[in-house]
Design a protein around this motif. Structure first.
Motif, short mmCIF file in Angstrom:
data_model
loop_
_atom_site.label_atom_id
_atom_site.label_comp_id
_atom_site.label_asym_id
_atom_site.label_seq_id
_atom_site.Cartn_x
_atom_site.Cartn_y
_atom_site.Cartn_z
N ARG A 21 0.84 -1.22 0.00
CA ARG A 21 0.00 0.00 0.00
C ARG A 21 0.87 1.26 0.00
O ARG A 21 0.60 2.23 -0.70
CB ARG A 21 -0.91 -0.03 1.24
CG ARG A 21 -1.92 1.06 1.30
CD ARG A 21 -3.04 0.82 0.29
NE ARG A 21 -3.45 2.06 -0.34
CZ ARG A 21 -4.58 2.22 -1.03
NH1 ARG A 21 -5.42 1.24 -1.20
NH2 ARG A 21 -4.88 3.37 -1.57
N VAL A 24 2.31 1.76 -3.49
CA VAL A 24 1.30 2.26 -4.44
C VAL A 24 0.98 3.73 -4.14
O VAL A 24 0.86 4.55 -5.05
CB VAL A 24 0.03 1.38 -4.37
CG1 VAL A 24 -1.14 2.03 -5.09
CG2 VAL A 24 0.32 0.00 -4.96
N TYR A 28 1.56 6.80 -6.84
CA TYR A 28 0.56 7.74 -7.36
C TYR A 28 0.79 9.17 -6.86
O TYR A 28 0.47 10.13 -7.56
CB TYR A 28 -0.86 7.24 -7.07
CG TYR A 28 -1.33 6.28 -8.15
CD1 TYR A 28 -1.44 6.71 -9.48
CD2 TYR A 28 -1.64 4.96 -7.87
CE1 TYR A 28 -1.85 5.85 -10.48
CE2 TYR A 28 -2.05 4.08 -8.87
CZ TYR A 28 -2.16 4.54 -10.18
OH TYR A 28 -2.56 3.68 -11.17
N ARG A 52 -5.55 3.81 -7.10
CA ARG A 52 -4.69 3.33 -6.00
C ARG A 52 -5.18 1.97 -5.51
O ARG A 52 -4.39 1.04 -5.33
CB ARG A 52 -4.72 4.32 -4.82
CG ARG A 52 -3.98 5.62 -5.06
CD ARG A 52 -4.20 6.58 -3.88
NE ARG A 52 -3.78 7.93 -4.20
CZ ARG A 52 -2.60 8.46 -3.89
NH1 ARG A 52 -1.72 7.78 -3.22
NH2 ARG A 52 -2.31 9.70 -4.23
N LEU A 55 -4.54 -0.90 -8.15
CA LEU A 55 -3.13 -1.31 -8.28
C LEU A 55 -2.67 -2.03 -7.01
O LEU A 55 -1.95 -3.03 -7.08
CB LEU A 55 -2.24 -0.09 -8.58
CG LEU A 55 -0.78 -0.41 -8.91
CD1 LEU A 55 -0.66 -1.34 -10.13
CD2 LEU A 55 0.04 0.87 -9.15
N PHE A 56 -3.12 -1.56 -5.86
CA PHE A 56 -2.78 -2.24 -4.60
C PHE A 56 -3.32 -3.67 -4.60
O PHE A 56 -2.58 -4.63 -4.32
CB PHE A 56 -3.35 -1.44 -3.41
CG PHE A 56 -3.37 -2.21 -2.12
CD1 PHE A 56 -2.19 -2.62 -1.52
CD2 PHE A 56 -4.58 -2.54 -1.51
CE1 PHE A 56 -2.21 -3.35 -0.32
CE2 PHE A 56 -4.62 -3.27 -0.33
CZ PHE A 56 -3.43 -3.67 0.27
N LEU A 59 -1.32 -5.75 -7.17
CA LEU A 59 0.09 -6.05 -6.85
C LEU A 59 0.21 -7.06 -5.71
O LEU A 59 1.14 -7.88 -5.72
CB LEU A 59 0.85 -4.77 -6.51
CG LEU A 59 1.18 -3.85 -7.69
CD1 LEU A 59 2.01 -2.66 -7.23
CD2 LEU A 59 1.92 -4.59 -8.80
N MET A 99 7.67 4.07 -10.81
CA MET A 99 7.71 2.94 -9.89
C MET A 99 9.10 2.79 -9.25
O MET A 99 9.22 2.54 -8.04
CB MET A 99 7.30 1.66 -10.63
CG MET A 99 7.20 0.44 -9.77
SD MET A 99 6.13 0.62 -8.31
CE MET A 99 4.49 0.45 -9.02
#
Ligand code: HEM
Length: 132
Positions: A21, A24, A28, A52, A55-56, A59, A99
């Motif tokens: 978290r 991510v 962002y 967010r 993607l969290f 991933l 990233m």
């Protein structure tokens, strides 16, 4: 025969959900703040909360942890989901640079950063859907 110990997942090496978290959120935040990412920022909705979360969730599973994304949405079909967005080399490289910067900022251990960048590069490159 002796049991061989299971290889730790990238998810556990990173430190679990809280760290995913954090990564991510930093990713962002940087996308929002840094002008070099304006190109990919402009493809995203104005409010980044949904991006967010997705993607969290994604991933966590992609790194070998819980499959939150698949439980909610089924198969990710990532390439298809990115087709509405024009992704060429420049967009791929903005994503990867953002990233890499986020991993650096939250202090991901160097060899894990290297391993993850290779994996992110493969996935981001596969997402390219425009020449250039
Ligand atoms: C190559 C450059 C990339 C660009 C420009 C890009 C851009 C975007 C955009 C604009 C969205 C929509 C956000 C939203 O609807 O809130 C999105 C969604 C998403 N992206 Fe990417 N992305 C890239 C690479 C990646 C990579 C490498 C991954 C995974 C490692 C990834 C994972 C996701 C996920 C999980 C979603 C949510 C999909 C959904 O359920 O709608 N993206 N991306």
């Amino acid at each position: 025969m002796q049991d061989t110990p299971a290889q730790p997942t990238a998810f556990s090496l990173l430190g679990g959900e809280d760290r995913v978290r954090e990564l991510v959120d930093r990713f962002y935040d940087l996308m929002d703040l840094e002008s070099e990412f304006a190109g990919i920022r402009s493809m995203h909705p104005e409010a980044l909360g949904g991006s967010r979360d997705k993607l969290f969730w994604f991933l966590c599973g992609w790194l070998g942890g819980p499959n939150h994304y698949i439980e909610r949405f089924g198969h990710p079909m990532l390439r298809a989901r990115h087709l509405p967005f024009p992704i060429a080399t420049s967009e791929r490289d903005q994503w990867l640079r953002c990233m890499a910067w986020a991993m650096q900022d939250i202090g991901v251990e160097a060899s894990l950063q290297e391993r993850l960048m290779q994996a992110f590069h493969g996935t981001a490159d596969w997402m390219r859907n425009r020449a250039g």
